[in-house]
Design a protein around this motif. Sequence first.
Motif, PDB file in Angstrom:
ATOM      1  N   ALA A   1      -1.101  -8.081  17.089  1.00  0.00           N
ATOM      2  CA  ALA A   1      -1.936  -9.075  16.411  1.00  0.00           C
ATOM      3  C   ALA A   1      -1.752  -8.991  14.899  1.00  0.00           C
ATOM      4  N   ALA A   2      -1.658  -7.756  14.379  1.00  0.00           N
ATOM      5  CA  ALA A   2      -1.453  -7.580  12.938  1.00  0.00           C
ATOM      6  C   ALA A   2      -0.106  -8.149  12.512  1.00  0.00           C
ATOM      7  N   VAL A   3       0.930  -7.903  13.307  1.00  0.00           N
ATOM      8  CA  VAL A   3       2.257  -8.432  12.992  1.00  0.00           C
ATOM      9  C   VAL A   3       2.244  -9.959  13.048  1.00  0.00           C
ATOM     10  N   ALA A   4       1.533 -10.517  14.018  1.00  0.00           N
ATOM     11  CA  ALA A   4       1.456 -11.976  14.144  1.00  0.00           C
ATOM     12  C   ALA A   4       0.785 -12.594  12.929  1.00  0.00           C
ATOM     13  N   ARG A   5      -0.241 -11.940  12.414  1.00  0.00           N
ATOM     14  CA  ARG A   5      -0.903 -12.470  11.212  1.00  0.00           C
ATOM     15  C   ARG A   5       0.037 -12.408  10.010  1.00  0.00           C
ATOM     16  N   LEU A   6       0.788 -11.331   9.897  1.00  0.00           N
ATOM     17  CA  LEU A   6       1.755 -11.215   8.794  1.00  0.00           C
ATOM     18  C   LEU A   6       2.839 -12.276   8.896  1.00  0.00           C
ATOM     19  N   ALA A   7       3.229 -12.575  10.122  1.00  0.00           N
ATOM     20  CA  ALA A   7       4.324 -13.520  10.343  1.00  0.00           C
ATOM     21  C   ALA A   7       3.991 -14.924   9.843  1.00  0.00           C
ATOM     22  N   GLN A   8       2.728 -15.202   9.653  1.00  0.00           N
ATOM     23  CA  GLN A   8       2.323 -16.506   9.133  1.00  0.00           C
ATOM     24  C   GLN A   8       2.667 -16.663   7.654  1.00  0.00           C
ATOM     25  N   ALA A   9       2.894 -15.511   6.977  1.00  0.00           N
ATOM     26  CA  ALA A   9       3.144 -15.569   5.533  1.00  0.00           C
ATOM     27  C   ALA A   9       4.507 -15.015   5.124  1.00  0.00           C
ATOM     28  N   VAL A  10       5.074 -14.101   5.929  1.00  0.00           N
ATOM     29  CA  VAL A  10       6.339 -13.477   5.556  1.00  0.00           C
ATOM     30  C   VAL A  10       7.266 -13.411   6.758  1.00  0.00           C
ATOM     31  N   ASP A  11       8.532 -13.188   6.474  1.00  0.00           N
ATOM     32  CA  ASP A  11       9.532 -13.003   7.524  1.00  0.00           C
ATOM     33  C   ASP A  11       9.491 -11.537   7.948  1.00  0.00           C
ATOM     34  N   VAL A  12       8.709 -11.233   8.992  1.00  0.00           N
ATOM     35  CA  VAL A  12       8.551  -9.844   9.402  1.00  0.00           C
ATOM     36  C   VAL A  12       9.849  -9.270   9.953  1.00  0.00           C
ATOM     37  N   ALA A  13      10.688 -10.133  10.494  1.00  0.00           N
ATOM     38  CA  ALA A  13      11.953  -9.637  11.043  1.00  0.00           C
ATOM     39  C   ALA A  13      12.844  -9.057   9.956  1.00  0.00           C
ATOM     40  N   GLY A  14      12.648  -9.511   8.720  1.00  0.00           N
ATOM     41  CA  GLY A  14      13.471  -9.033   7.621  1.00  0.00           C
ATOM     42  C   GLY A  14      12.916  -7.807   6.915  1.00  0.00           C
ATOM     43  N   LEU A  15      11.760  -7.316   7.389  1.00  0.00           N
ATOM     44  CA  LEU A  15      11.134  -6.159   6.756  1.00  0.00           C
ATOM     45  C   LEU A  15      11.657  -4.861   7.361  1.00  0.00           C
ATOM     46  N   SER A  16      11.774  -3.853   6.518  1.00  0.00           N
ATOM     47  CA  SER A  16      12.102  -2.522   7.024  1.00  0.00           C
ATOM     48  C   SER A  16      10.881  -1.957   7.741  1.00  0.00           C
ATOM     49  N   GLN A  17      11.123  -0.880   8.471  1.00  0.00           N
ATOM     50  CA  GLN A  17      10.018  -0.249   9.191  1.00  0.00           C
ATOM     51  C   GLN A  17       8.910   0.177   8.243  1.00  0.00           C
ATOM     52  N   ASN A  18       9.278   0.774   7.105  1.00  0.00           N
ATOM     53  CA  ASN A  18       8.278   1.257   6.162  1.00  0.00           C
ATOM     54  C   ASN A  18       7.545   0.098   5.486  1.00  0.00           C
ATOM     55  N   ALA A  19       8.281  -0.961   5.173  1.00  0.00           N
ATOM     56  CA  ALA A  19       7.657  -2.120   4.537  1.00  0.00           C
ATOM     57  C   ALA A  19       6.675  -2.796   5.492  1.00  0.00           C
ATOM     58  N   LEU A  20       7.031  -2.863   6.773  1.00  0.00           N
ATOM     59  CA  LEU A  20       6.125  -3.458   7.758  1.00  0.00           C
ATOM     60  C   LEU A  20       4.859  -2.625   7.884  1.00  0.00           C
ATOM     61  N   PHE A  21       5.023  -1.304   7.941  1.00  0.00           N
ATOM     62  CA  PHE A  21       3.851  -0.430   8.016  1.00  0.00           C
ATOM     63  C   PHE A  21       2.939  -0.635   6.813  1.00  0.00           C
ATOM     64  N   GLN A  22       3.523  -0.677   5.614  1.00  0.00           N
ATOM     65  CA  GLN A  22       2.713  -0.813   4.405  1.00  0.00           C
ATOM     66  C   GLN A  22       1.932  -2.115   4.398  1.00  0.00           C
ATOM     67  N   ARG A  23       2.536  -3.181   4.887  1.00  0.00           N
ATOM     68  CA  ARG A  23       1.833  -4.470   4.930  1.00  0.00           C
ATOM     69  C   ARG A  23       0.704  -4.459   5.962  1.00  0.00           C
ATOM     70  N   ILE A  24       0.960  -3.831   7.121  1.00  0.00           N
ATOM     71  CA  ILE A  24      -0.097  -3.735   8.135  1.00  0.00           C
ATOM     72  C   ILE A  24      -1.231  -2.862   7.614  1.00  0.00           C
ATOM     73  N   GLU A  25      -0.882  -1.754   6.954  1.00  0.00           N
ATOM     74  CA  GLU A  25      -1.897  -0.872   6.392  1.00  0.00           C
ATOM     75  C   GLU A  25      -2.736  -1.622   5.357  1.00  0.00           C
ATOM     76  N   LYS A  26      -2.087  -2.361   4.478  1.00  0.00           N
ATOM     77  CA  LYS A  26      -2.812  -3.114   3.444  1.00  0.00           C
ATOM     78  C   LYS A  26      -3.751  -4.130   4.075  1.00  0.00           C
ATOM     79  N   GLN A  27      -3.278  -4.803   5.114  1.00  0.00           N
ATOM     80  CA  GLN A  27      -4.095  -5.782   5.824  1.00  0.00           C
ATOM     81  C   GLN A  27      -5.305  -5.116   6.474  1.00  0.00           C
ATOM     82  N   ALA A  28      -5.081  -3.948   7.081  1.00  0.00           N
ATOM     83  CA  ALA A  28      -6.167  -3.232   7.748  1.00  0.00           C
ATOM     84  C   ALA A  28      -7.182  -2.699   6.742  1.00  0.00           C
ATOM     85  N   ILE A  29      -6.715  -2.240   5.590  1.00  0.00           N
ATOM     86  CA  ILE A  29      -7.624  -1.759   4.547  1.00  0.00           C
ATOM     87  C   ILE A  29      -8.504  -2.901   4.049  1.00  0.00           C
TER      88      ILE A  29
END
Length: 287
Positions: free
Chosen positions: A24-52
């Motif tokens: 669900a967190a990845v799906a929300r990010l996908a509305q604004a960014v190309d998640v497929a183009g993110l590195s593993q660490n970059a994806l984690f940081q964005r999910i963490e920021k969203q959760a915070i």
Amino acid sequence: MEFTDSQVRRLKELGVDTPERVEAAVARLAQAVDVAGLSQNALFQRIEKQAIAATRADIADLLERRHQPSLLTLEQQISDALEGAGFTRVVTPTVISAAHLDKMSVTEDKPLRKQVFWLDDKSCLRPMLAPGLYVVSRKLMQMVPLPLRVFEIGSCFRKESEGQRHLSEFTMVDLVEWGTPVEEREQRLAEMMDLVLTAAGLRSTGTEEDVSVVYGEGIDSVDANGLELASSSMGPHPLDAAWGIDCTWVGVGFGLERLLQSRQGRTSIHPYARSLTYLDGDTLNIK
């Protein structure tokens, strides 16, 4: 995409603790960014920021609108429901005697005895509510006719091993109806379980037989994930004689933190415990 162990722990701390919540967190990010183009660490940081951000919003709502954690709200909801159904709330001591443990068959040779928090040789923090309910109920029975319906909500203490479903300090609600006709006991157990679960905004998805360390065979209520929500017992029971009780009865016990864990679909009970790390399900470890 696989996260590291430390990243998984951090996401669980922030409430992103199931594969479905990660998706669900990845799906929300996908509305604004190309998640497929993110590195593993970059994806984690964005999910963490969203959760915070979600955590900050939830804590702000608690401070500005709700003003008390769900544990206390749930306690009041259950108390209101039980009082409305004719149960009377009692309050008994948190410190009990070793003799009371012996009467509950929690003797020196039993594993539960080793889980007790002892204050001295003769007193301890109660690991269950039953001793107090037994004593108060026996005295009330001398004054009023049966059936007698009482309940207590309060902290219990056990030296539990670390796990997702257990706490060293937890909040129990125990309700008992003394004088239930033998032929009505199973029906009343089901009604009492449903009364508390409805007040908690839950429903049981089934029951299963279990063996209590104190009462022996009983019926548990479980949720869709197999999490035990309630345990029950009925009498006459061999323990009753030590307390001067000689009537039929039914009793049910629930852990309030576990009810919250089930209602919110969390993998761990700890966010809803009495804590210096979490508040009402949200971690306080944010910057």
